[in-house]
Design an enzyme around this catalytic site. Structure first.
Site, PDB file in Angstrom:
ATOM      1  N   CYS A 201      13.379  10.416   7.777  1.00 33.05           N
ATOM      2  CA  CYS A 201      13.352  10.061   9.198  1.00 33.05           C
ATOM      3  C   CYS A 201      14.731  10.110   9.839  1.00 33.05           C
ATOM      4  O   CYS A 201      14.843  10.189  11.060  1.00 33.05           O
ATOM      5  CB  CYS A 201      12.744   8.680   9.381  1.00 33.05           C
ATOM      6  SG  CYS A 201      13.543   7.403   8.410  1.00 33.05           S
TER       7      CYS A 201
ATOM      8  N   LYS B   8       0.862  -1.185   0.000  1.00 34.38           N
ATOM      9  CA  LYS B   8       0.000   0.000   0.000  1.00 34.38           C
ATOM     10  C   LYS B   8       0.899   1.235   0.000  1.00 34.38           C
ATOM     11  O   LYS B   8       1.530   1.548   1.007  1.00 34.38           O
ATOM     12  CB  LYS B   8      -0.896  -0.005   1.238  1.00 34.38           C
ATOM     13  CG  LYS B   8      -1.570   1.335   1.571  1.00 34.38           C
ATOM     14  CD  LYS B   8      -2.471   1.839   0.468  1.00 34.38           C
ATOM     15  CE  LYS B   8      -3.127   3.154   0.865  1.00 34.38           C
ATOM     16  NZ  LYS B   8      -2.165   4.290   0.869  1.00 34.38           N
TER      17      LYS B   8
ATOM     18  N   GLU C 140       9.985  15.880  15.983  1.00 33.55           N
ATOM     19  CA  GLU C 140      10.541  15.751  14.644  1.00 33.55           C
ATOM     20  C   GLU C 140       9.919  16.814  13.731  1.00 33.55           C
ATOM     21  O   GLU C 140       8.709  16.822  13.505  1.00 33.55           O
ATOM     22  CB  GLU C 140      10.248  14.351  14.090  1.00 33.55           C
ATOM     23  CG  GLU C 140      10.922  14.066  12.766  1.00 33.55           C
ATOM     24  CD  GLU C 140      10.685  12.630  12.309  1.00 33.55           C
ATOM     25  OE1 GLU C 140      11.588  12.052  11.682  1.00 33.55           O
ATOM     26  OE2 GLU C 140       9.601  12.079  12.600  1.00 33.55           O
TER      27      GLU C 140
ATOM     28  N   GLU D  39       9.461   0.983  11.341  1.00 34.35           N
ATOM     29  CA  GLU D  39      10.500   2.014  11.159  1.00 34.35           C
ATOM     30  C   GLU D  39       9.788   3.347  11.309  1.00 34.35           C
ATOM     31  O   GLU D  39       9.135   3.829  10.380  1.00 34.35           O
ATOM     32  CB  GLU D  39      11.159   1.845   9.786  1.00 34.35           C
ATOM     33  CG  GLU D  39      12.488   2.573   9.660  1.00 34.35           C
ATOM     34  CD  GLU D  39      12.352   3.899   8.961  1.00 34.35           C
ATOM     35  OE1 GLU D  39      12.360   4.930   9.681  1.00 34.35           O
ATOM     36  OE2 GLU D  39      12.238   3.929   7.741  1.00 34.35           O
TER      37      GLU D  39
END
Length: 495
Positions: free
Chosen positions: A298, A186, A396, A264
């Site tokens: 990331c 997906k 973040e 992750e």
């Protein structure tokens, strides 16, 4: 199939707009569609079907059924398929990179780098497919033997983000195929075209029907697909790359069937520059890390800690480098950085900037919106003297904000670095081997990069600890997340 994409690529077969099921691009029973928009131009580049929940169920069932056959294929044949897919990606590198730039907005140079990186996983795991080893163990009974070997876990669900629309799918699918797993992928609703191009090439590489299926849904319908994949007992493993919040939800949903997981998730990567570092190298690599894809990765440096002896000089050199960026449409020649994926990303950057300045940070490079280029373009901002209670040092940012803070001792900076629930990547710039080893040993991160800002490679175990997730992608360990270990005891072997 008219689209602005076609005028930019040579191999028109790479541009697909339908779900890929059982080695065919098929029509959806749903009457709904969603649009894929070039974030640089705001132009609609494709309109794709919104698949129904019933269709997702059908694909899950098909993927699980195909596993029964695919798991029996010769590892050497799977190796050849993977190697062929690598070759096809390199042959179509320019077109695949162009598709990334059109749907994601990153500059073409970065997109070409992503395709090479994505392809490298197929090359790596084409070799690992032949090297899935077990052990022979001597138990307490001398007449018995224990044999262990690794088997494919089953049909797997791959849930991928927008920021690396080709590489994330490749990094997950390559080890899955290497051991004999079938995949349902997906892609992010904002960047599905790269996954569909990969599907076309996978068929060309010889992967059989059902080994790779790509389902489609808009951003709004993505939770439905994620729930279907996570809760289905037919899917034996899920690999997800994305935010920690969504990751926690998927773990909860997957607990209903106790399936294997790779997560992750988000990061808050620190860069630590010591007084004895090669300053020019530290500046160059810090800029490369922080502003790769304009900070939308990331493992991008989210906070920069610089020791007091070189602090002012580092800030000056860092700012000078950032001022040299050329922001623009990723397809235009000379552009070093493209645009952000959407306006929500810009809002978060501006929130972090405003908060840091209110708490005492000084502006070194005044960035901001670039409306003359488009609503998703944003020039990088660099701040110095960022205070520890600022949002940017704890959340973040995932955008073009370079936040620099000063430190005195390695003990102090280690505490600052570890003061976060995240633990994906960390960076250290120093020459003293004792400092390097101390920081590498005690930084709470799954990956530590020393004297380089760009470290990802197919041969390296990629993954985090703490709330940055678990599991490893790439390297010799990447196979393990797609296998289960079976033990067989042979009794009376000497009788």
């Amino acid at each position: 199939m008219s689209s602005p994409v076609l005028k930019h690529i040579k191999n028109h077969n790479l541009f697909q707009t339908k779900p890929f099921i059982n080695n065919e691009f098929v029509e959806s029973k749903s009457g709904k569609t969603f649009k894929v928009i070039n974030p640089a131009t705001e132009e609609v580049i494709a309109e794709l079907p919104e698949q129904t929940p019933e269709e997702i169920d059908e694909v899950i069932k098909l993927t699980a059924e195909a596993f029964k056959t695919f798991r029996k294929t010769n590892p050497y044949d799977r190796s050849k398929m993977l190697r062929k897919l690598y070759d096809l990606m390199i042959e179509n590198l320019d077109d695949l990179a162009t598709i990334i730039t059109l749907e994601n907005g990153k500059c073409l140079t970065d997109a070409k780098g992503e395709i090479k990186y994505a392809a490298s996983y197929f090359e790596w795991f084409s070799e690992e497919a032949k090297r899935v080893y077990g052990d022979t163990i001597q138990p307490s009974n001398p007449n018995n033997k224990i044999i262990t070997y690794k088997q494919p876990v089953g049909a797997v669900g791959l849930l991928c983000p927008f920021n690396f629309p080709s590489a994330m799918g490749a990094r997950k699918a390559a080890p899955a195929w290497a051991v004999g797993c079938t995949c349902i992928l997906k892609p992010d609703g904002q960047t599905p075209l790269s996954s569909l191009a990969l599907a076309y090439l996978a068929k060309e590489a010889g992967f059989p029907p059902g080994a790779f299926n790509v389902v489609l849904a808009s951003v709004e319908s993505t939770p439905m697909v994620g729930t279907k994949i996570c809760e289905s007992p037919s899917i034996k493993k899920v690999s997800f790359t994305g935010s920690t919040g969504v990751g926690k939800l998927l773990v909860k949903q997957s607990s209903l069937t106790l399936k294997k997981l790779s997560m992750e998730l988000g990061g808050n990567a620190p860069i630590v520059v010591f007084d004895d570092a090669d300053l020019d190298l530290a500046v160059e690599q810090s800029v490369a890390s922080k502003f790769r894809s304009l900070g939308q990765t990331c493992v991008c440096a989210n906070r920069l800690y610089v020791q007091e002896g070189v602090y002012d000089k580092f800030c000056e050199k860092f700012a000078e480098k950032v001022k040299l960026f050329k922001i623009g449409n990723g397809l235009d020649e000379g552009v070093t950085h493209g645009c952000l994926i959407n306006t929500k990303a810009i809002e978060k950057v501006e929130d972090h900037i405003e908060d840091a300045i209110k708490k005492g940070a000084q502006v070194l490079v005044k960035g901001g919106k670039l409306p003359e280029l488009g609503k998703h373009f944003y020039a990088p901002t660099v701040l110095k003297d960022v205070q520890q209670d600022s949002k940017v040092l704890h959340e973040e940012t995932f955008g073009p904000l370079g936040a620099i803070a000063k430190f005195s001792t390695k003990e102090e900076v280690l505490e600052l670095c570890n003061d976060t629930p995240y633990g994906l990547a960390s960076y250290v710039f120093a020459q003293n081997i004792n400092t390097i080893w101390y920081m590498s040993e005690y930084l709470e991160a799954g990956m530590v990069s020393v004297n380089t800002g760009l470290f990802t490679d197919a041969s390296m175990p990629f993954g985090g600890i703490k709330e940055s997730g678990f599991g490893r992608e790439g390297s010799l360990y990447g196979i393990d997340d797609y296998t289960v270990l079976k033990s067989i005891t042979l009794g009376n072997v000497y009788n």
